[in-house]
Write a protein that holds these residues in place. Structure first.
Motif, PDB file in Angstrom:
ATOM      1  N   ALA A 157       0.824  -1.214   0.000  1.00  0.00           N
ATOM      2  CA  ALA A 157       0.000   0.000   0.000  1.00  0.00           C
ATOM      3  C   ALA A 157       0.854   1.257   0.000  1.00  0.00           C
ATOM      4  O   ALA A 157       0.368   2.341  -0.337  1.00  0.00           O
ATOM      5  CB  ALA A 157      -0.925  -0.005   1.208  1.00  0.00           C
ATOM      6  N   LEU A 158       2.145   1.143   0.373  1.00  0.00           N
ATOM      7  CA  LEU A 158       3.003   2.318   0.513  1.00  0.00           C
ATOM      8  C   LEU A 158       3.969   2.507  -0.646  1.00  0.00           C
ATOM      9  O   LEU A 158       4.247   3.646  -1.038  1.00  0.00           O
ATOM     10  CB  LEU A 158       3.795   2.232   1.830  1.00  0.00           C
ATOM     11  N   PHE A 159       4.486   1.435  -1.219  1.00  0.00           N
ATOM     12  CA  PHE A 159       5.470   1.584  -2.295  1.00  0.00           C
ATOM     13  C   PHE A 159       5.387   0.386  -3.231  1.00  0.00           C
ATOM     14  O   PHE A 159       4.730  -0.610  -2.934  1.00  0.00           O
ATOM     15  CB  PHE A 159       6.890   1.730  -1.725  1.00  0.00           C
ATOM     16  N   THR A 160       6.062   0.512  -4.360  1.00  0.00           N
ATOM     17  CA  THR A 160       6.028  -0.529  -5.383  1.00  0.00           C
ATOM     18  C   THR A 160       7.093  -1.578  -5.117  1.00  0.00           C
ATOM     19  O   THR A 160       8.259  -1.259  -4.884  1.00  0.00           O
ATOM     20  CB  THR A 160       6.249   0.085  -6.773  1.00  0.00           C
ATOM     21  N   LEU A 161       6.694  -2.838  -5.138  1.00  0.00           N
ATOM     22  CA  LEU A 161       7.624  -3.943  -4.990  1.00  0.00           C
ATOM     23  C   LEU A 161       7.827  -4.614  -6.346  1.00  0.00           C
ATOM     24  O   LEU A 161       6.864  -4.852  -7.073  1.00  0.00           O
ATOM     25  CB  LEU A 161       7.090  -4.967  -3.982  1.00  0.00           C
ATOM     26  N   VAL A 162       9.063  -4.891  -6.645  1.00  0.00           N
ATOM     27  CA  VAL A 162       9.370  -5.534  -7.916  1.00  0.00           C
ATOM     28  C   VAL A 162       9.430  -7.048  -7.763  1.00  0.00           C
ATOM     29  O   VAL A 162       8.938  -7.791  -8.602  1.00  0.00           O
ATOM     30  CB  VAL A 162      10.707  -5.005  -8.491  1.00  0.00           C
ATOM     31  N   ALA A 163      10.049  -7.518  -6.693  1.00  0.00           N
ATOM     32  CA  ALA A 163      10.211  -8.952  -6.476  1.00  0.00           C
ATOM     33  C   ALA A 163       8.866  -9.605  -6.144  1.00  0.00           C
ATOM     34  O   ALA A 163       7.973  -8.957  -5.577  1.00  0.00           O
ATOM     35  CB  ALA A 163      11.198  -9.199  -5.339  1.00  0.00           C
ATOM     36  N   PRO A 164       8.701 -10.871  -6.496  1.00  0.00           N
ATOM     37  CA  PRO A 164       7.466 -11.583  -6.126  1.00  0.00           C
ATOM     38  C   PRO A 164       7.284 -11.606  -4.612  1.00  0.00           C
ATOM     39  O   PRO A 164       8.242 -11.496  -3.851  1.00  0.00           O
ATOM     40  CB  PRO A 164       7.694 -12.993  -6.676  1.00  0.00           C
ATOM     41  N   GLU A 165       6.055 -11.782  -4.199  1.00  0.00           N
ATOM     42  CA  GLU A 165       5.731 -11.776  -2.769  1.00  0.00           C
ATOM     43  C   GLU A 165       4.764 -12.920  -2.473  1.00  0.00           C
ATOM     44  O   GLU A 165       3.895 -13.241  -3.289  1.00  0.00           O
ATOM     45  CB  GLU A 165       5.113 -10.439  -2.391  1.00  0.00           C
ATOM     46  N   LEU A 166       4.929 -13.511  -1.315  1.00  0.00           N
ATOM     47  CA  LEU A 166       4.006 -14.541  -0.853  1.00  0.00           C
ATOM     48  C   LEU A 166       3.193 -13.943   0.280  1.00  0.00           C
ATOM     49  O   LEU A 166       3.724 -13.615   1.341  1.00  0.00           O
ATOM     50  CB  LEU A 166       4.771 -15.782  -0.376  1.00  0.00           C
ATOM     51  N   ILE A 176      -6.907  -4.419  -2.440  1.00  0.00           N
ATOM     52  CA  ILE A 176      -6.837  -3.252  -3.317  1.00  0.00           C
ATOM     53  C   ILE A 176      -5.407  -2.972  -3.769  1.00  0.00           C
ATOM     54  O   ILE A 176      -5.142  -2.706  -4.939  1.00  0.00           O
ATOM     55  CB  ILE A 176      -7.417  -2.014  -2.607  1.00  0.00           C
ATOM     56  N   GLU A 177      -4.446  -3.063  -2.829  1.00  0.00           N
ATOM     57  CA  GLU A 177      -3.064  -2.726  -3.186  1.00  0.00           C
ATOM     58  C   GLU A 177      -2.434  -3.748  -4.123  1.00  0.00           C
ATOM     59  O   GLU A 177      -1.369  -3.489  -4.699  1.00  0.00           O
ATOM     60  CB  GLU A 177      -2.204  -2.585  -1.925  1.00  0.00           C
ATOM     61  N   CYS A 178      -3.075  -4.923  -4.279  1.00  0.00           N
ATOM     62  CA  CYS A 178      -2.514  -5.954  -5.152  1.00  0.00           C
ATOM     63  C   CYS A 178      -3.247  -6.076  -6.481  1.00  0.00           C
ATOM     64  O   CYS A 178      -2.871  -6.905  -7.323  1.00  0.00           O
ATOM     65  CB  CYS A 178      -2.546  -7.303  -4.450  1.00  0.00           C
ATOM     66  N   SER A 179      -4.292  -5.305  -6.676  1.00  0.00           N
ATOM     67  CA  SER A 179      -5.067  -5.419  -7.902  1.00  0.00           C
ATOM     68  C   SER A 179      -4.259  -4.944  -9.102  1.00  0.00           C
ATOM     69  O   SER A 179      -3.429  -4.044  -8.999  1.00  0.00           O
ATOM     70  CB  SER A 179      -6.370  -4.611  -7.792  1.00  0.00           C
ATOM     71  N   GLY A 180      -4.499  -5.592 -10.233  1.00  0.00           N
ATOM     72  CA  GLY A 180      -3.819  -5.187 -11.455  1.00  0.00           C
ATOM     73  C   GLY A 180      -2.444  -5.782 -11.640  1.00  0.00           C
ATOM     74  O   GLY A 180      -1.737  -5.414 -12.584  1.00  0.00           O
ATOM     75  N   HIS A 181      -2.034  -6.712 -10.795  1.00  0.00           N
ATOM     76  CA  HIS A 181      -0.716  -7.312 -10.939  1.00  0.00           C
ATOM     77  C   HIS A 181      -0.748  -8.439 -11.988  1.00  0.00           C
ATOM     78  O   HIS A 181      -1.808  -8.886 -12.408  1.00  0.00           O
ATOM     79  CB  HIS A 181      -0.216  -7.835  -9.595  1.00  0.00           C
ATOM     80  N   GLU A 182       0.432  -8.878 -12.382  1.00  0.00           N
ATOM     81  CA  GLU A 182       0.543  -9.791 -13.518  1.00  0.00           C
ATOM     82  C   GLU A 182       0.187 -11.232 -13.168  1.00  0.00           C
ATOM     83  O   GLU A 182      -0.359 -11.955 -13.987  1.00  0.00           O
ATOM     84  CB  GLU A 182       1.965  -9.744 -14.089  1.00  0.00           C
TER      85      GLU A 182
END
Length: 297
Positions: A157-166, A176-182
């Protein structure tokens, strides 16, 4: 009105010129009964043999189906994971999983310090640890929630993460903060092992069992994948190679132990008697077709 006794006697007497009443003698009746018994006995023996043959054929079909289903299930599970390469970091089994340490396959041989109990595990048999992913195309399916979800790239919710996350999703709805991801994929950790009984302790029927890790950090109760497994072997190399030995339930007069490989010979359980066995071997490589060797021994 009834006639006199003489009249009745006359009425019952055979008419003049008529043939005497025919019938079977006692000897003839006994011979007929004996012949009938022989015919019935022969027919019954044929019925019993046919019934036994049908039962063995049905058992053979079910045995092949169990072997094929298990092979496909395990192959699919392994293909949805990435085997760890030398030098990669891996967490302890019960450590909290993360994207950096929780995707892989591992064969556990030494279980002295295992953080989970594998009740009834057959001695000297391997344990397969698989962390796998099921892609959520069009959204994660309804299922058991909360669950682990692989998000790529990571989300915050605060910044963009490039690496995958579990992450742990509380429901199939995407935060909401994860919507639109690949990529979204359900993540799971499973332990698969061979137990030395199926339904009751001491029944001698080996079974493949599976335990899964919950979001509370605890493994759930073991569930049976398939019964009737006498042994299994796993070899890790550039591909995963698995061997399993299955058995049927009906006595077979055609089974020959010599048809099994040198690996399968010591796996035989004498208490199971002369039942049919099927040996299955298959190799699994990432994004490659599964190679399953003969299922019709």
């Amino acid at each position: 009105m009834l006639g006199s006794a003489a009249d009745r006697g006359f009425a019952l007497a055979p008419r003049a010129g008529s043939a005497p009443m025919a019938g079977f003698s006692l000897v003839e009746a006994l011979i007929a009964l004996a012949l009938g018994a022989l015919v019935i006995s022969g027919t019954w023996q044929g019925v019993l043999q046919l019934t036994a043959q049908v039962a063995r054929s049905t058992d053979h079909t079910a045995l092949i189906e169990r072997a094929r289903h298990t092979s496909v299930y395990l192959a699919d599970l392994l293909q949805r994971s990435t085997p760890l390469r030398d030098g990669e970091r891996i967490a302890a089994l019960c450590d909290p999983p993360s994207a950096t340490n929780s995707i892989g396959v591992r064969v556990l041989e030494e279980l002295d310090n295992l953080c989970v109990t594998l009740e009834g595990r057959r001695a000297q048999s391997p344990v397969l640890w698989v962390d796998s992913l099921i892609d959520c195309e069009g959204g994660c399916p309804a299922g058991i929630w909360p669950s682990y979800v692989w998000v790529e790239p990571g989300c915050s919710a605060l910044f963009t993460l490039v690496a995958p996350e579990l992450r742990i999703f509380s429901s199939s709805a995407i935060p909401i903060e994860c919507s639109g991801h690949e990529r979204y994929a359900l993540w799971s950790r499973a332990l698969i092992y061979l137990r030395d009984y199926a339904w009751e302790r001491g029944d001698g029927i080996g079974s493949l069992m599976i335990k899964r890790l919950g979001v509370d950090g605890q493994f759930d109760r073991a569930q049976m994948l398939v019964a009737g497994v006498e042994g299994w072997s796993i070899k890790a190399s550039s591909v995963w190679q698995l061997q399993l030995l299955f058995h049927g339930w009906k006595d077979s007069d055609v089974f020959r132990p010599s048809t099994l490989s040198a690996w399968a010979q010591p796996q035989l359980q004498p208490i199971l008697g002369n039942v049919e066995r099927v040996e299955v071997a298959f190799a699994v490589a990432k994004h490659s077709p599964v190679l399953i060797t003969p299922l019709d021994h």
